[in-house]
Design a protein around this motif. Structure first.
Motif, PDB file in Angstrom:
ATOM      1  N   LEU A   1      47.081  52.992  24.422  1.00 17.35           N
ATOM      2  CA  LEU A   1      45.892  53.219  24.914  1.00 17.35           C
ATOM      3  C   LEU A   1      44.716  52.375  24.559  1.00 17.35           C
ATOM      4  CD1 LEU A   1      45.370  56.756  26.289  1.00 17.35           C
ATOM      5  CD2 LEU A   1      46.381  54.819  27.469  1.00 17.35           C
TER       6      LEU A   1
ATOM      7  N   ASP B   1      40.608  50.127  32.615  1.00 21.34           N
ATOM      8  CA  ASP B   1      42.215  50.634  33.052  1.00 21.34           C
ATOM      9  C   ASP B   1      42.548  51.919  32.723  1.00 21.34           C
ATOM     10  OD1 ASP B   1      42.061  48.035  34.279  1.00 21.34           O
ATOM     11  OD2 ASP B   1      43.989  47.486  33.298  1.00 21.34           O
ATOM     12  N   VAL B   2      42.325  52.403  31.636  1.00 17.89           N
ATOM     13  CA  VAL B   2      42.740  53.821  31.211  1.00 17.89           C
ATOM     14  C   VAL B   2      41.538  54.748  30.891  1.00 17.89           C
ATOM     15  CG1 VAL B   2      44.999  52.777  30.555  1.00 17.89           C
ATOM     16  CG2 VAL B   2      43.175  52.583  28.954  1.00 17.89           C
ATOM     17  N   ALA B   3      40.614  54.620  31.511  1.00 19.60           N
ATOM     18  CA  ALA B   3      39.324  55.576  30.960  1.00 19.60           C
ATOM     19  C   ALA B   3      39.615  57.192  31.071  1.00 19.60           C
ATOM     20  CB  ALA B   3      38.181  55.223  31.822  1.00 19.60           C
ATOM     21  N   ALA B   4      40.328  57.546  32.319  1.00 20.03           N
ATOM     22  CA  ALA B   4      40.670  59.101  32.566  1.00 20.03           C
ATOM     23  C   ALA B   4      41.845  59.442  31.725  1.00 20.03           C
ATOM     24  CB  ALA B   4      41.157  59.116  34.169  1.00 20.03           C
ATOM     25  N   LEU B   5      42.842  58.318  31.527  1.00 17.71           N
ATOM     26  CA  LEU B   5      43.974  58.753  30.543  1.00 17.71           C
ATOM     27  C   LEU B   5      43.316  58.942  29.223  1.00 17.71           C
ATOM     28  CD1 LEU B   5      46.826  56.762  31.784  1.00 17.71           C
ATOM     29  CD2 LEU B   5      46.811  59.054  31.687  1.00 17.71           C
TER      30      LEU B   5
ATOM     31  N   VAL C   1      47.862  65.478  27.903  1.00 16.15           N
ATOM     32  CA  VAL C   1      48.463  66.202  28.852  1.00 16.15           C
ATOM     33  C   VAL C   1      49.458  65.551  29.815  1.00 16.15           C
ATOM     34  CG1 VAL C   1      48.182  67.268  31.223  1.00 16.15           C
ATOM     35  CG2 VAL C   1      46.496  67.678  29.606  1.00 16.15           C
ATOM     36  N   TYR C   2      49.234  64.146  29.759  1.00 18.84           N
ATOM     37  CA  TYR C   2      50.096  63.203  30.435  1.00 18.84           C
ATOM     38  C   TYR C   2      51.420  63.027  29.604  1.00 18.84           C
ATOM     39  CZ  TYR C   2      52.258  59.019  32.351  1.00 18.84           C
ATOM     40  OH  TYR C   2      52.968  58.047  32.931  1.00 18.84           O
TER      41      TYR C   2
ATOM     42  N   GLU D   1      40.944  60.584  28.126  1.00 17.66           N
ATOM     43  CA  GLU D   1      40.236  62.099  28.101  1.00 17.66           C
ATOM     44  C   GLU D   1      41.464  62.863  28.255  1.00 17.66           C
ATOM     45  OE1 GLU D   1      37.163  62.492  30.591  1.00 17.66           O
ATOM     46  OE2 GLU D   1      36.686  60.261  30.463  1.00 17.66           O
ATOM     47  N   THR D   2      42.735  62.386  28.943  1.00 13.85           N
ATOM     48  CA  THR D   2      43.541  63.605  29.224  1.00 13.85           C
ATOM     49  C   THR D   2      44.983  63.013  28.630  1.00 13.85           C
ATOM     50  OG1 THR D   2      43.397  62.585  31.304  1.00 13.85           O
ATOM     51  CG2 THR D   2      42.869  64.711  31.341  1.00 13.85           C
TER      52      THR D   2
END
Lengths: 253, 253
Positions: free
Chosen positions: A207, A214-218, A224-225, A220-221
């Motif tokens: 990341l 491109d991966v802002a939400a990822l 989980v993913y 933070e999570t």
DNA sequence: ACCTGAACACCGTTCAAGT
DNA sequence: ACCTGAACACCGTTCAAGT
């Protein structure tokens, strides 16, 4: 590859004369040919070939599933198999439907939702149990006898829920799409290197190398993913699907 | 196949030292190696190889996608490709993510449901556009840069719908499962024999040969199952899914 | 009708040698 | 660092000959 194969006795040999393995006519032709068989004592049969192929698949994985390996396991020459199957593609189509035959079809007596939950879980189970490539694809064509039996059971359940026949069929196809996709993706998500490293190892570092937007939400999570348990993900997917079906039921159901 | 490949100059060659193509670490390693490149004028590159592979795939189909065919299209020897890709599996993983790069990611401004509808339709479009085998499987692993960008966009949209972060991630996975399964199954359902016969031709005759109880519902609705238009089936699957998500939204959304 | 050894036309991949 | 011809160890499939 698509030329006609004529036997020394003048009859067209076992199968697939320009028919796509898995297609409706191909299944018809196969049942015809099976009826014309004269099995020898201790000789080969399609069932024995499928059984050996499943053994190879389970023990040595997909890459090892070659016509030659199956023949060796049966103690015969690879050429012998071609009297019972016309090609490797045919073998794979046969395996696909055979696997669907392991699905237990029974009404729970607890309503359509419980019935569908069982069907979805069973389909997932048998796919994960016997990992063929492309489970969502041509191996699940939809014209094999076991697959049709499964489709019929699902249509019946959705019918009893109150859907129109046409919508029951569409909903059944959606159900199969979801389960096939879920099982196949789970397999890839839980994959590991030959050395045993999980496929997701190093995710945070990965990341960091990508454009932050491109991966802002990822970011933070990500965890989980990365480590969502497969069973929980499937239960959640199934719940969304069933809630969606419920919301489309005509009033009074 | 999994042994280490050492160059004449003492450096480990291009890629994949026991790393599974498509895994997180493999993508990291690839970006490292790409940085260390010294391309020659008119020489090969990973991009040129992927481009040629896509040409082969589109023109001659999946079976024709061999390392040798790609090399011939580039006017080089097949051995040359192995400086840029470590194996055919790597090439296929690269193609998979490359295809996902064609997805247009943009907010519609008409709410989360419209945003997700666009994302799902786009994903389906690019998969059908460029048919790789096993679209639901390892080629859509989930760790390629374009795939992660897509995942991030979906998580963001579900987040804006009011789902918790964790549920947004689970829902995104469910969405990908559904689209991947739908696209792959559509491909097999619309398949035809080399002679041009649709895969479903002869369906009624096939039903007649099966145990009547196994396919009772299908006998009454066979035509719907057989000739349901792919676009309508997908629209229906998508509607069920989105309705399901809606029904799980916290009150007030 | 069934089975088989031998052969054919491919594959992916490696390697030593070249620039 | 990059490229290549030649080779290796496979593969699916076919065919003539046997029972």
């Amino acid at each position: 590859m698509h030329t006609v194969q004529v036997d020394s006795d003048g009859l067209v040999a076992c199968a697939s004369v320009g028919l796509e393995p898995g297609s409706a006519r191909w299944w018809i032709q196969r049942s015809d040919l099976d009826r014309r068989r004269r099995p020898r004592l201790g000789g080969l049969s399609t069932e024995r070939i499928i059984g050996a192929a499943l053994d190879v698949l389970r023990e040595d994985g997909l890459d090892a599933l070659t016509v030659r390996a199956v023949a060796e396991r049966l103690g015969t020459s690879n050429a012998s198999l071609y009297r019972h199957i016309a090609s490797r593609d045919e073998l794979i189509a046969l395996i696909g439907d055979h696997v669907m035959g392991d699905i237990r079809i029974e009404r729970t007596g607890r309503g359509w939702r419980a019935d569908i939950e069982v069907l979805m879980s069973e389909m997932r189970r048998v796919i994960l149990d016997q990992p063929l490539p492309d489970a969502a694809g041509r191996n699940m064509h939809g014209y094999g006898p076991n697959m049709l039996r499964f489709v019929n059971a699902a249509v019946t359940a959705f019918d009893s829920a109150g859907l129109s026949r046409a919508e029951a069929v569409y909903t059944t196809i959606a159900m199969i799409e979801l389960v096939a996709g879920a099982a196949t993706i789970q397999r890839s998500r839980s994959g590991r290197s030959p050395s045993g490293v999980p496929a997701g190892a190093g995710f945070d570092e990965l990341l960091d190398r990508l454009p932050p937007d491109d991966v802002a939400a990822l970011r933070e999570t990500g965890d989980v993913y990365l480590s969502a348990p497969a069973d929980a993900v499937f239960a959640h997917s199934m719940a969304i699907f069933l809630d969606g079906v419920t919301s489309r039921l005509p009033a009074g159901h």
